[in-house]
Enzyme design. Structure first.
Site, PDB file in Angstrom:
ATOM      1  N   CYS A 118       7.213   5.128  -3.792  1.00 54.48           N
ATOM      2  CA  CYS A 118       6.257   6.011  -3.404  1.00 54.48           C
ATOM      3  C   CYS A 118       6.654   6.961  -2.175  1.00 54.48           C
ATOM      4  CB  CYS A 118       5.005   5.261  -2.846  1.00 54.48           C
ATOM      5  SG  CYS A 118       3.799   6.037  -2.080  1.00 54.48           S
TER       6      CYS A 118
ATOM      7  N   CYS B 101      -2.229   6.838  -5.866  1.00 53.24           N
ATOM      8  CA  CYS B 101      -1.282   7.993  -5.326  1.00 53.24           C
ATOM      9  C   CYS B 101      -1.458   9.244  -6.125  1.00 53.24           C
ATOM     10  CB  CYS B 101       0.144   7.404  -5.292  1.00 53.24           C
ATOM     11  SG  CYS B 101       1.060   8.423  -4.349  1.00 53.24           S
TER      12      CYS B 101
ATOM     13  N   HIS C 160       2.400   2.237  -5.790  1.00 51.14           N
ATOM     14  CA  HIS C 160       3.420   2.329  -7.005  1.00 51.14           C
ATOM     15  C   HIS C 160       5.002   2.238  -6.324  1.00 51.14           C
ATOM     16  CE1 HIS C 160       4.574   6.558  -6.353  1.00 51.14           C
ATOM     17  NE2 HIS C 160       3.437   6.749  -5.942  1.00 51.14           N
TER      18      HIS C 160
ATOM     19  N   ARG D 171       3.896  10.952 -11.209  1.00 47.74           N
ATOM     20  CA  ARG D 171       4.554  10.054 -12.118  1.00 47.74           C
ATOM     21  C   ARG D 171       3.349   8.819 -12.199  1.00 47.74           C
ATOM     22  NH1 ARG D 171       9.471   8.773  -8.479  1.00 47.74           N
ATOM     23  NH2 ARG D 171       7.685   8.825  -7.121  1.00 47.74           N
TER      24      ARG D 171
ATOM     25  N   ASP E 126       1.010  10.956  -6.796  1.00 48.09           N
ATOM     26  CA  ASP E 126       2.264  11.349  -7.446  1.00 48.09           C
ATOM     27  C   ASP E 126       1.984  11.408  -8.741  1.00 48.09           C
ATOM     28  OD1 ASP E 126       4.554  10.389  -8.748  1.00 48.09           O
ATOM     29  OD2 ASP E 126       5.264   9.675  -6.651  1.00 48.09           O
TER      30      ASP E 126
END
Length: 199
Positions: free
Chosen positions: A101, A39, A98, A43, A41
């Site tokens: 999400c 992803c 993850h 993080r 993302d």
């Protein structure tokens, strides 16, 4: 921007000199062993999670770690997959979902995306994930959808000609992972199930 500039200065001062020989080698060699699809993302940092050195991972990051099924026509994700498999010859492909999400949360909780049409269109690549989870208990929970989505994206990967050829010659292995942000754990999904999806 100041933090990024300071980060570059620390890299040039502390990191680069310690790895100068590696960077000299990488200047003329690009042979990653793994295509890592995760992803976008912030993080989720593939190199950090896997403790990989520069040059070891070929990374594709998309919202929701989505991999559209192969279709004719220009497609940046398809081109990157093909390059990793057919040109670089990666031996492993990891699709890593993850916890928490945002893409899967939007789908599971039926968020109104009418004001974000590009996001809504992109998330349609997760329709198979929703369909896969429909038969499971609590299928709409985010954590369940994250897992179903990883499996669905592995199936989508297998529709790409370069991946299908590599699977046929057993020169590539598909792996599904789910990374849990608060604990740092990584669960590998059932490899046999992932292989069955790819068949």
């Amino acid at each position: 921007m100041h933090d990024l500039t300071e980060g570059v200065a620390r890299f040039q001062r502390d990191v680069y000199p310690a790895k100068a020989d590696l960077f000299a080698l990488l200047a003329a060699t690009h042979r990653p062993s793994t295509l890592f699809i995760s992803c976008s993302d912030a993080r989720v940092v593939p190199e950090l999670i896997t403790h990989s050195e520069p040059g070891e991972l070929f990374v594709i990051r998309t919202a929701g770690n989505l991999v559209p099924a192969h279709t004719p026509g220009p497609d940046g994700v398809a081109a990157s997959v093909e390059y990793a498999v057919a040109v670089l010859g990666v031996s492993d492909i990891v699709v890593c979902g993850h916890s928490a999400c945002g893409a899967m949360t939007a789908i599971a909780e039926h968020h109104d995306l009418s004001g974000a049409p590009a996001i809504a269109d992109w998330l349609r690549h997760a329709d198979a994930s929703v369909a896969r989870g429909a038969a499971a208990a609590d299928a709409q929970k985010v954590e369940d959808l994250v897992r179903q989505n990883v499996l669905a994206q592995l199936a989508n990967l297998a529709t790409h000609p370069s991946v299908a050829r590599a699977l046929g010659t057993r020169s590539v292995t598909l792996r599904g992972w789910v990374y849990d942000i608060p604990t740092g754990t990584v669960d590998e999904l059932d490899a046999a199930r992932a292989a069955a999806l790819a068949a």
